[in-house]
Design an enzyme around this catalytic site. Sequence first.
Site, PDB file in Angstrom:
ATOM      1  N   HIS A 148     -13.336   4.150   8.182  1.00 61.04           N
ATOM      2  CA  HIS A 148     -12.771   3.041   7.809  1.00 61.04           C
ATOM      3  C   HIS A 148     -13.424   2.506   6.600  1.00 61.04           C
ATOM      4  CE1 HIS A 148     -10.061  -0.398   9.540  1.00 61.04           C
ATOM      5  NE2 HIS A 148     -10.113  -0.351   8.167  1.00 61.04           N
ATOM      6  N   ASP A 170      -8.549   7.604   8.405  1.00 61.62           N
ATOM      7  CA  ASP A 170      -9.716   6.419   8.027  1.00 61.62           C
ATOM      8  C   ASP A 170      -9.718   5.566   9.105  1.00 61.62           C
ATOM      9  OD1 ASP A 170     -11.561   5.418   6.299  1.00 61.62           O
ATOM     10  OD2 ASP A 170      -9.856   3.918   5.935  1.00 61.62           O
ATOM     11  N   ILE A 229       0.768  -1.367  -0.035  1.00 60.93           N
ATOM     12  CA  ILE A 229       0.008  -0.102   0.023  1.00 60.93           C
ATOM     13  C   ILE A 229       0.706   1.372  -0.002  1.00 60.93           C
ATOM     14  CG2 ILE A 229      -1.770   1.328   1.227  1.00 60.93           C
ATOM     15  CD1 ILE A 229      -2.993  -1.427   2.146  1.00 60.93           C
ATOM     16  N   SER A 279     -10.773   0.332   1.918  1.00 61.81           N
ATOM     17  CA  SER A 279     -10.759  -0.539   0.837  1.00 61.81           C
ATOM     18  C   SER A 279     -12.318  -0.693   0.479  1.00 61.81           C
ATOM     19  CB  SER A 279     -10.545  -1.913   1.635  1.00 61.81           C
ATOM     20  OG  SER A 279     -11.490  -2.367   2.699  1.00 61.81           O
TER      21      SER A 279
HETATM   22  O1  3PY Z   1      -8.370  -5.504   5.524  1.00 64.25           O
HETATM   23  C1  3PY Z   1      -8.101  -4.572   6.106  1.00 64.25           C
HETATM   24  O2  3PY Z   1      -7.123  -5.050   6.873  1.00 64.25           O
HETATM   25  C2  3PY Z   1      -8.936  -3.446   6.226  1.00 64.25           C
HETATM   26  O3  3PY Z   1      -8.537  -2.584   6.943  1.00 64.25           O
HETATM   27  C3  3PY Z   1     -10.029  -3.274   5.193  1.00 64.25           C
HETATM   28  O4  3PY Z   1     -10.116  -1.835   5.009  1.00 64.25           O
END
Ligand code: 3PY
Length: 331
Positions: A296, A272, A165, A299
């Site tokens: 949050h 987030d 990421i 994703s």
């Molecule tokens: O997959 C994860 O660890 C998350 O934080 C999802 O957003």
Amino acid sequence: MAELQRQRLVVTRTLPQASQARIDKGFDGIDIIQWKEDRAIPRSEFLKMAKGADGILCLLTDKIDAEVLDAAGSQLKVVSTMSVGYDHVNVPDLESRNIALGITPGVLTEATADTTVLLVLAAARRLREGADAVIQGKWGTWSPTWLLGSQLTDKTVGIVGLGRIGAAVARRLKAFGVQRFLYQGTRRKEETEKEIGGNIEFVQMEQLLRESDVICVCCALNDKTKNMFDYKAFSQMKDTVVFVNTARGGIVDQDGLISALKEGKLGSVGLDVTVPEPLPQDSELLSFPNCLVLPHIGSGTLETRTAMSEIAIENVLSGMRGERLPHAHNA
Ligand SMILES: O=C(O)C(=O)CO
């Protein structure tokens, strides 16, 4: 002929549509028990439902520890979490019982990096203040001095955790004209440096804090990173810094962050992730106009969440069949 023993799969939430359709259709020889409400399963329900499970498909909102494993019983073979992070799972408890742990790496990199950039820009350009001003009727005539933010051109960006990421964030921010990247993590990543190209340097944390105009937190939460960003760390940053966390709330000492915000030590903040989640509405963190909090959703795209739930299903089914998981936490 002896009947094959049926297995029991426990699923702790309703999944995105395509994956839920697979769960609803069922799998040969498997009884599925699912918490179908769109809220985290209460602990007491989870402990009851877990009894007799051969596989558990859970979320990051479900704490997986010895109590859950005891409730499930010694036949439990696999825990598959629909997340890349697994700080909600007590890994030694699983390992000591030979229970496999599946995670969902890779598929949420792009969506989470997008959200990180979204927060960087939103915080740097004072999006919350601007949008609030419009709604509250505080939008006067165009002004040369009102709501001035900062831009990324020629700036230094610090990335804490240059994993999948973090690297995707760097790739994106490069296109905004960032002059220099500094990064911190468990080790230097020469391959990633090459792939990102340009001016990128592995530095000590102190240097990153001191020299970065923007700091993005992209590392995992563990014993080493817990509360890593405390009041002292915030005090070392530039007082114009844009600080963004899309990793885990626990990496930031929130009281330290609140103190730093109160004292005007930070330019703007985008989060987030918080502690706890959801963040209570009366949290002091929400009172700062220069702090934007998202629920949050790093994703949170249909594509990504579907890919995550598909991997989580494949992981749990493989584990229940006694096969290697396609995506184990220690792969
Ligand atoms: O997959 C994860 O660890 C998350 O934080 C999802 O957003």
